[in-house]
Design a protein around this motif. Structure first.
Motif, short mmCIF file in Angstrom:
data_model
loop_
_atom_site.label_atom_id
_atom_site.label_comp_id
_atom_site.label_asym_id
_atom_site.label_seq_id
_atom_site.Cartn_x
_atom_site.Cartn_y
_atom_site.Cartn_z
N ILE A 20 29.79 -56.20 -67.39
CA ILE A 20 30.09 -57.53 -66.83
C ILE A 20 31.52 -57.93 -67.19
O ILE A 20 31.90 -57.90 -68.36
CB ILE A 20 29.06 -58.58 -67.31
CG1 ILE A 20 27.64 -58.16 -66.83
CG2 ILE A 20 29.43 -59.98 -66.79
CD1 ILE A 20 26.53 -59.13 -67.18
N GLY A 21 32.30 -58.25 -66.18
CA GLY A 21 33.67 -58.71 -66.40
C GLY A 21 33.69 -60.20 -66.63
O GLY A 21 32.94 -60.94 -65.99
N PHE A 22 34.53 -60.66 -67.52
CA PHE A 22 34.67 -62.11 -67.78
C PHE A 22 36.14 -62.48 -67.68
O PHE A 22 36.95 -62.09 -68.53
CB PHE A 22 34.09 -62.45 -69.15
CG PHE A 22 34.25 -63.90 -69.56
CD1 PHE A 22 34.37 -64.92 -68.63
CD2 PHE A 22 34.27 -64.24 -70.91
CE1 PHE A 22 34.51 -66.26 -69.01
CE2 PHE A 22 34.41 -65.57 -71.32
CZ PHE A 22 34.53 -66.57 -70.36
N SER A 23 36.47 -63.22 -66.65
CA SER A 23 37.83 -63.74 -66.51
C SER A 23 37.89 -65.12 -67.14
O SER A 23 37.44 -66.11 -66.55
CB SER A 23 38.24 -63.80 -65.04
OG SER A 23 39.45 -64.52 -64.92
N ILE A 66 40.06 -60.26 -61.69
CA ILE A 66 38.87 -60.11 -60.84
C ILE A 66 39.02 -58.89 -59.94
O ILE A 66 38.08 -58.10 -59.78
CB ILE A 66 38.62 -61.41 -60.03
CG1 ILE A 66 38.26 -62.56 -60.97
CG2 ILE A 66 37.52 -61.19 -58.99
CD1 ILE A 66 38.29 -63.94 -60.33
N ARG A 67 40.21 -58.68 -59.38
CA ARG A 67 40.45 -57.48 -58.55
C ARG A 67 40.25 -56.22 -59.39
O ARG A 67 39.69 -55.23 -58.91
CB ARG A 67 41.85 -57.51 -57.96
CG ARG A 67 41.99 -58.62 -56.92
CD ARG A 67 43.02 -58.31 -55.82
NE ARG A 67 42.79 -59.24 -54.72
CZ ARG A 67 43.64 -60.22 -54.36
NH1 ARG A 67 44.81 -60.36 -54.97
NH2 ARG A 67 43.33 -61.02 -53.36
N GLN A 72 36.88 -51.51 -60.81
CA GLN A 72 36.09 -50.76 -61.80
C GLN A 72 34.63 -50.65 -61.42
O GLN A 72 33.88 -49.91 -62.06
CB GLN A 72 36.11 -51.50 -63.15
CG GLN A 72 37.36 -51.36 -63.98
CD GLN A 72 37.26 -52.24 -65.23
OE1 GLN A 72 36.41 -52.02 -66.09
NE2 GLN A 72 38.11 -53.24 -65.32
N GLY A 73 34.20 -51.45 -60.48
CA GLY A 73 32.80 -51.44 -60.06
C GLY A 73 31.86 -52.05 -61.09
O GLY A 73 30.77 -51.54 -61.33
N VAL A 74 32.27 -53.16 -61.69
CA VAL A 74 31.38 -53.83 -62.66
C VAL A 74 30.10 -54.30 -61.96
O VAL A 74 30.04 -54.42 -60.73
CB VAL A 74 32.09 -55.05 -63.32
CG1 VAL A 74 33.31 -54.60 -64.12
CG2 VAL A 74 32.47 -56.10 -62.28
N ASP A 75 29.09 -54.62 -62.76
CA ASP A 75 27.81 -55.08 -62.21
C ASP A 75 27.86 -56.56 -61.82
O ASP A 75 27.14 -57.00 -60.92
CB ASP A 75 26.69 -54.85 -63.23
CG ASP A 75 26.47 -53.36 -63.49
OD1 ASP A 75 26.19 -52.63 -62.52
OD2 ASP A 75 26.61 -52.93 -64.65
N ALA A 76 28.64 -57.34 -62.54
CA ALA A 76 28.77 -58.78 -62.24
C ALA A 76 30.08 -59.29 -62.83
O ALA A 76 30.68 -58.63 -63.68
CB ALA A 76 27.59 -59.56 -62.84
N ILE A 77 30.48 -60.45 -62.34
CA ILE A 77 31.73 -61.05 -62.83
C ILE A 77 31.45 -62.50 -63.22
O ILE A 77 30.87 -63.27 -62.45
CB ILE A 77 32.82 -61.02 -61.73
CG1 ILE A 77 33.22 -59.57 -61.42
CG2 ILE A 77 34.04 -61.85 -62.15
CD1 ILE A 77 34.12 -59.41 -60.20
N ILE A 99 29.24 -57.63 -55.60
CA ILE A 99 29.23 -57.93 -57.04
C ILE A 99 28.97 -59.43 -57.21
O ILE A 99 29.78 -60.24 -56.76
CB ILE A 99 30.58 -57.55 -57.69
CG1 ILE A 99 30.83 -56.04 -57.54
CG2 ILE A 99 30.59 -57.96 -59.17
CD1 ILE A 99 32.23 -55.60 -57.96
N PRO A 100 27.85 -59.78 -57.82
CA PRO A 100 27.58 -61.21 -58.00
C PRO A 100 28.59 -61.86 -58.95
O PRO A 100 28.97 -61.28 -59.96
CB PRO A 100 26.16 -61.26 -58.58
CG PRO A 100 25.84 -59.89 -59.03
CD PRO A 100 26.74 -58.93 -58.30
N VAL A 101 29.00 -63.07 -58.58
CA VAL A 101 29.96 -63.84 -59.37
C VAL A 101 29.24 -65.07 -59.92
O VAL A 101 28.51 -65.74 -59.19
CB VAL A 101 31.15 -64.27 -58.48
CG1 VAL A 101 32.03 -65.29 -59.20
CG2 VAL A 101 31.97 -63.05 -58.06
#
Ligand code: AHR
Length: 312
Positions: A20-23, A66-67, A72-77, A99-101
């Protein structure tokens, strides 16, 4: 692998192994720093691989992050959007990549189908609670208010201003005489308050300061003291967040009220993602956290210690 496939269902695995990415916006305030550490702890407890990106308060950095997460193909952001506008293009890219945000703590304008859910407080209510507290406290007395706004164009700055104005509307004895952004930081809060004090007869013409967050209030408290006045009595101080330092100021008699904002937005966000992935449960579009008022009557020493123990 095969063993994992045989031994565990998706449900038992929970979010284990999800990327999971966190901006994050940056570290402008004590509250923001607490949100970052709580998010990292919540991710770790669930076995999530959290990719953390600090945008240093710049939307362009958030868009880049976010881009990068999409590539990277994360599961969620997760994204805490610094300002309310300008998200459509990048969130459409995330949507197209399926990708759900999840929005954390600040809102955005534009189509609601660009994010799965938003976990945030009711920021208009926060402003209203602060304004109602002040109106109730001063009663019939004449009270000139100065306002320290949050980051220009951010949802909390817009909404907290609106809610406070709603609460004092129609009260002839209450007026906002000056209002300027302090960008949610302690140093800007102090600097802007110094200007207000100079412009208003060294502060003699000011009855209260309303700051959109505690950090700006703490900066304003310093400016009031430097001007030879007593924050908390000569000038009332009301703000939002409920971070340890504002409780320390209450203990010292230098702050009067704050509205709590939980730093744990990620917990409900991860719960929503898990239910969505495990059972296909669509979360509510807006998951609203509580907005509780604290004053020096509410054990500020205890509140200070409780938050320090939580790792603020
Ligand atoms: O979006 C929440 C706000 O952002 C907090 O109230 C403030 O401290 C932070 O910078």
């Amino acid at each position: 692998g095969m063993v994992g496939l045989l031994l565990s269902t998706a449900h038992a695995e929970g979010l284990q192994g999800k990327i999971i990415g966190f901006s994050q916006i940056g570290s402008e305030s004590g509250w923001r720093a607490a949100e970052t550490s709580v998010t990292k702890a919540e991710a770790e407890a669930r076995g999530i691989d959290l990719k953390f990106a600090d945008a240093q308060q710049k939307q362009e950095n958030q868009i880049k992050a976010i881009r990068g997460f999409i590539a990277q193909g994360v599961d969620a952001i997760l994204v805490a959007p610094v300002v309310a506008t300008g998200w459509e293009e990048v969130l459409t890219e995330a949507k197209e990549a399926e990708i759900p945000v999840v929005l954390l703590d600040r809102g955005i304008e534009g189509p609601e189908d660009l994010y799965l859910t938003s976990v945030a407080s009711d920021q208009v209510k926060e402003g209203r609670v602060a304004g109602e507290w002040l109106a109730g406290t001063v009663g019939e007395a004449q009270c000139n208010i100065v306002e320290l706004q949050g980051t220009v164009g951010s949802s909390p700055a817009i909404n907290r201003k609106q809610g406070f104005e709603e609460a004092i509307a129609g009260k002839a004895n209450l007026a906002i005489i000056r209002s300027q952004t302090g960008d949610f930081t302690r140093s800007k809060g102090k600097e802007v308050m110094e200007g207000f004090l100079k412009a208003e007869d060294g502060g003699k013409n000011i009855c209260a300061v309303y700051a959109h967050n505690d950090d700006m209030a703490v900066g304003a408290i310093q400016a009031i003291k430097d001007a030879g006045l007593k924050p908390g009595s000569d000038i009332l101080v009301v703000s939002i967040d409920a971070v340890p330092d504002i409780f320390a100021a209450m203990v010292a008699g230098e702050a009067n009220a704050t509205v709590e904002l939980t730093p744990n937005m990620a917990g409900p966000a991860f719960d929503a993602l898990q239910a969505y992935w495990d059972a296909g449960t669509e979360p509510a579009k807006f998951i609203i956290t509580e907005s509780k008022l604290y004053t020096p009557a509410d054990d500020p020493q205890g509140e200070y210690e409780r938050r320090k123990d939580l790792g603020y």
